[in-house]
Design a protein around this motif. Sequence first.
Motif, short mmCIF file in Angstrom:
data_model
loop_
_atom_site.label_atom_id
_atom_site.label_comp_id
_atom_site.label_asym_id
_atom_site.label_seq_id
_atom_site.Cartn_x
_atom_site.Cartn_y
_atom_site.Cartn_z
N ARG A 87 -28.48 -5.92 -11.82
CA ARG A 87 -27.23 -6.60 -11.48
C ARG A 87 -26.79 -6.29 -10.05
N ARG A 100 -25.67 -8.70 -6.19
CA ARG A 100 -24.28 -8.68 -5.73
C ARG A 100 -24.22 -8.54 -4.22
N SER A 107 -20.83 -13.12 -3.63
CA SER A 107 -20.80 -13.13 -5.09
C SER A 107 -19.67 -12.28 -5.64
N THR A 115 -16.76 -13.44 -8.18
CA THR A 115 -16.40 -12.67 -9.37
C THR A 115 -14.92 -12.34 -9.37
N ARG A 147 -22.39 -15.39 -14.29
CA ARG A 147 -23.21 -14.18 -14.30
C ARG A 147 -24.54 -14.41 -15.02
#
Length: 233
Positions: A178, A182, A186, A190, A220
């Motif tokens: 993950r 990022r 991004s 989020t 996601r």
Amino acid sequence: MTVMPTKHPTAQVRDRVLDLIKAGDIDPDGRLPTERALADRFGIGRRFVRQALDTLEAEGLVWRKQGKGTFAGQPSDPMGDLAARITGETNALEVMEARLCIEPELAALCAQRMSPDEIARLRTLAQRQLEATDAQAIELWDGSLHRLIAQCARNRPLLMAFSLLDKIRSNPNWVHLRSKSRDGASLQVTHNEHLAIIDAIAAGHADVARTAMRDHLETRFSALQGDLDKAEQ
């Protein structure tokens, strides 16, 4: 010339503890240094450290466990540990599919049950994730926000199901996966999606909160699929 007032020592310690968390300068499990260690590190009395931790706990940014210490974020549900022991093999995509089934309903319930103080905590956690500079800290605040939503839905069976998924997704390999996807853009997406969820909950709009959470998790999910496809190439 206007002289700005000096912050109270307790407020200074609070800010410095948050800086530690923001930079990921804490244990991987979120445990903070002891009160004595923080006092020595900051060159300040333990009384101010204790008061600062009390303030952070009241804000929902840290939690304490008797005999274990003080931890950043929100506590995981102990039932998650029990459930994780009996779960079979799974994968990241299956967990995301399960989250899409559960978390939108948790958000909808929160729109009916969450208190103003709890909503304020959600906003603080969302802001902390946006400001975090370390992958570990980003993960900590993101998990804390979703965990608080699950807890404040006040539905024990759903919390049990969420806790199982929460425990599984803490797998270090999945956390690393993950973190690779990022970046600044991004994280801003989020953050905006988190705010949409929180705003819907604050307005008491269950259907909107459900949709906002689903939209966020689908974003996601798509990112995760893309990361896995790249890893297989």
